[in-house]
Write a protein that holds these residues in place. Structure first.
Motif, short mmCIF file in Angstrom:
data_model
loop_
_atom_site.label_atom_id
_atom_site.label_comp_id
_atom_site.label_asym_id
_atom_site.label_seq_id
_atom_site.Cartn_x
_atom_site.Cartn_y
_atom_site.Cartn_z
N LEU A 85 0.83 -1.30 -0.02
CA LEU A 85 -0.05 0.06 -0.05
C LEU A 85 0.88 1.35 0.13
CD1 LEU A 85 -3.07 -0.55 2.14
CD2 LEU A 85 -3.23 0.14 -0.10
N GLN A 86 1.95 1.09 0.69
CA GLN A 86 2.88 2.42 0.84
C GLN A 86 3.49 2.63 -0.52
OE1 GLN A 86 5.28 1.64 4.38
NE2 GLN A 86 4.31 3.22 5.52
N ALA A 87 3.96 1.56 -1.15
CA ALA A 87 4.72 1.43 -2.32
C ALA A 87 3.73 2.12 -3.25
CB ALA A 87 4.91 0.06 -2.90
N GLU A 88 2.33 1.81 -3.22
CA GLU A 88 1.48 2.26 -4.32
C GLU A 88 0.96 3.67 -4.02
OE1 GLU A 88 -0.37 -0.14 -6.75
OE2 GLU A 88 -1.09 1.56 -7.51
N PHE A 89 0.76 3.87 -3.09
CA PHE A 89 -0.06 5.28 -2.66
C PHE A 89 0.86 6.25 -1.61
CE2 PHE A 89 -3.51 2.44 -3.13
CZ PHE A 89 -4.14 2.73 -4.21
N GLY A 90 2.06 5.76 -1.21
CA GLY A 90 3.00 6.39 -0.17
C GLY A 90 3.08 7.83 -0.60
N GLU A 91 3.98 7.85 -1.94
CA GLU A 91 4.27 9.13 -2.62
C GLU A 91 3.33 10.17 -2.66
OE1 GLU A 91 6.72 10.24 -6.58
OE2 GLU A 91 6.88 8.08 -5.67
N THR A 92 1.93 9.66 -3.32
CA THR A 92 1.07 10.40 -3.51
C THR A 92 0.15 11.09 -2.31
OG1 THR A 92 0.48 9.07 -5.42
CG2 THR A 92 -1.19 10.59 -4.58
N ALA A 130 -0.39 15.32 1.75
CA ALA A 130 -0.18 16.00 3.02
C ALA A 130 0.75 17.30 2.91
CB ALA A 130 0.57 14.84 3.87
N ASP A 131 1.77 17.21 2.04
CA ASP A 131 2.54 18.38 1.96
C ASP A 131 1.90 19.54 1.63
OD1 ASP A 131 4.77 17.03 2.94
OD2 ASP A 131 5.62 16.78 0.89
N ALA A 132 0.86 19.27 0.37
CA ALA A 132 0.17 20.49 -0.28
C ALA A 132 -0.70 20.78 0.92
CB ALA A 132 -0.46 19.76 -1.46
N LEU A 133 -1.57 19.74 1.79
CA LEU A 133 -2.37 20.23 2.42
C LEU A 133 -1.68 21.23 3.70
CD1 LEU A 133 -5.34 19.90 3.58
CD2 LEU A 133 -4.44 18.18 4.96
N ALA A 134 -0.61 20.73 3.97
CA ALA A 134 0.18 21.76 5.04
C ALA A 134 0.68 23.10 4.28
CB ALA A 134 1.39 20.88 5.43
N ALA A 135 0.75 23.16 3.28
CA ALA A 135 1.17 24.33 2.52
C ALA A 135 0.22 25.00 2.31
CB ALA A 135 2.18 23.97 1.60
N ASP A 136 -0.98 24.40 2.30
CA ASP A 136 -2.24 25.17 1.99
C ASP A 136 -2.18 25.64 0.52
OD1 ASP A 136 -4.87 26.24 2.20
OD2 ASP A 136 -4.35 27.99 2.89
N ASN A 137 -1.61 24.74 -0.16
CA ASN A 137 -1.54 24.89 -1.80
C ASN A 137 -2.80 24.22 -2.38
OD1 ASN A 137 -0.92 24.79 -4.32
ND2 ASN A 137 1.35 24.01 -4.04
N GLU A 138 -3.77 24.89 -2.66
CA GLU A 138 -5.04 24.27 -3.09
C GLU A 138 -4.90 23.30 -4.59
OE1 GLU A 138 -8.26 26.89 -2.89
OE2 GLU A 138 -9.55 25.77 -4.36
N GLY A 139 -4.09 24.30 -5.54
CA GLY A 139 -4.07 23.67 -6.72
C GLY A 139 -3.30 22.47 -6.76
#
Lengths: 243, 127
Positions: free
Chosen positions: A5-12, A17-26
């Motif tokens: 699961l991590q291999a498949e989805f980990g990166e995404t 999570a990064d985009a959420l933390a950075a409040d980067n909506e796009g």
């Protein structure tokens, strides 16, 4: 060590999570859309595989199963066969009863005529019969002997016909055996169907070709290869063959 | 003399065997033995106690057609008169029986007169 699961989805998920933390909506929605599309594709592939499996199972079943034949042709035929058995037994029973009913009065008439002769006969034996009674008795005796001879011929004929009427047992027995064979085949096919629906596997069926053993009597209403319609046909066919 | 012929009646239904036996008795043939299929008929034939074979076609064990073929293939029995008495009515079956060497073919249901006629014809008796 990462799990599948991590291999498949980990990166995404990390990017999400990064985009959420950075409040980067796009970036967040772009990652989310990508994730959903991948999931849909996977579902679609699964569904296609499932459909393919189902189709090939149905195909395989349709191709070599006798069930279709049995349901569409043999079962209605079996109904006709059993109906014919009913008719055969009905006809034989009535034929027999008719003959018994016809023979009864003949036997009664003979017994009555013999009884009628007994008294004058006894008088004759005792040498007590009047001349007129004696002549009447002799005339009666003539008629009795003549009638009994022809009546007993008739009874004998009836008995012979009663005998032949019992042939229904053989004919209907052959037909019932055929239907029993069909029920067995139906059972095998149904067991196969159940097995197929459970595991997708199939087993070889044993449907024997019994033509050499004979096909049994003709059934009115069931079309088969050309058959003779009676003894005359048989005689014509055989004399054509030099038998 | 022909009334002393020994008949073998082969049919898997005992009712039919009784019917044929009674009819043969009526025709004056008192010597009738029975068997319920080709397999049980064969030893009786081999024992040489049979002059005339009357057989059904459709029987478990050895069917009548096979019995006929076996009789024709046996030098001792090859000339035995064989009458088929059967419900099998397909033209191709009757032709097959004729080719296998059957002497007469009576289709069930049959009449006493038909049976007599066919036996007489096979025996060359004027009826």
């Amino acid at each position: 060590m990462s799990n599948p699961l991590q291999a498949e989805f980990g990166e995404t998920i990390a990017a999400l999570a990064d985009a959420l933390a950075a409040d980067n909506e796009g970036a967040f929605f772009a990652e989310l859309d990508g994730l959903l599309q991948r999931r849909e594709r996977m579902l679609f592939l699964d569904l296609r595989k499932l459909t393919g499996d189902l189709q090939s199972a149905l195909q395989r079943f349709r191709m070599d199963s006798r069930l279709m034949d049995l349901a569409q042709k043999d079962v209605p035929d079996a109904r006709l066969r059993l109906d014919h058995v009913l008719r055969l037994t009905d006809e034989a029973a009535h034929r027999t009863l008719d003959l018994v009913e016809q023979s009864g009065p003949i036997a009664e008439r003979t017994a009555q005529a013999a009884n009628d002769l007994m008294e004058p006969w006894q008088q004759f034996r005792d040498r007590k019969i009047a001349a007129e009674d004696f002549h009447r008795m002799v005339r009666k005796m003539d008629a009795f002997l003549l009638a009994t001879s022809s009546d007993m011929d008739k009874v004998r004929e009836h008995l012979s016909e009663v005998l032949l009427a019992q042939g229904y047992q053989d004919l209907s027995g052959q037909i019932i055996r055929g239907v029993m064979k069909l029920v067995t085949e139906l059972e095998i096919a149904l067991v196969d169907l159940v097995r197929l629906s459970q595991t997708g596997a199939r087993t070889a069926r044993q449907v024997s070709d019994e033509t050499r053993r004979g096909l049994g009597p003709q059934i009115p209403g069931i079309k088969t290869s050309p058959a003779v319609s009676g003894q005359q046909d048989v005689d014509a066919l055989l004399s054509g063959l030099g038998v | 003399m022909s009334k002393n012929l020994r008949f073998l009646v082969v049919d898997d239904f005992s009712t039919m065997r009784r019917i044929v036996k009674n009819l043969l008795n009526d025709l004056g043939y008192a010597n009738v033995v029975e068997a319920d299929d080709g397999n049980s008929a064969w030893p009786l034939l081999q024992a040489g106690n049979v002059d005339f074979l009357v057989t059904d076609w459709n029987m478990p064990g050895m069917p009548g057609l096979e019995l006929l073929k076996q009789v024709r293939a046996d030098p001792k029995l090859a000339k035995m008169p064989v009458l088929m008495l059967t419900a099998e009515a397909k033209r191709e079956q009757i032709i097959e029986a004729a080719q296998a060497g059957v002497n007469g073919y009576v289709i069930k249901p049959f009449t006493a007169i038909t049976l007599k006629e066919k036996i007489d014809k096979i025996l060359g008796v004027a009826s």
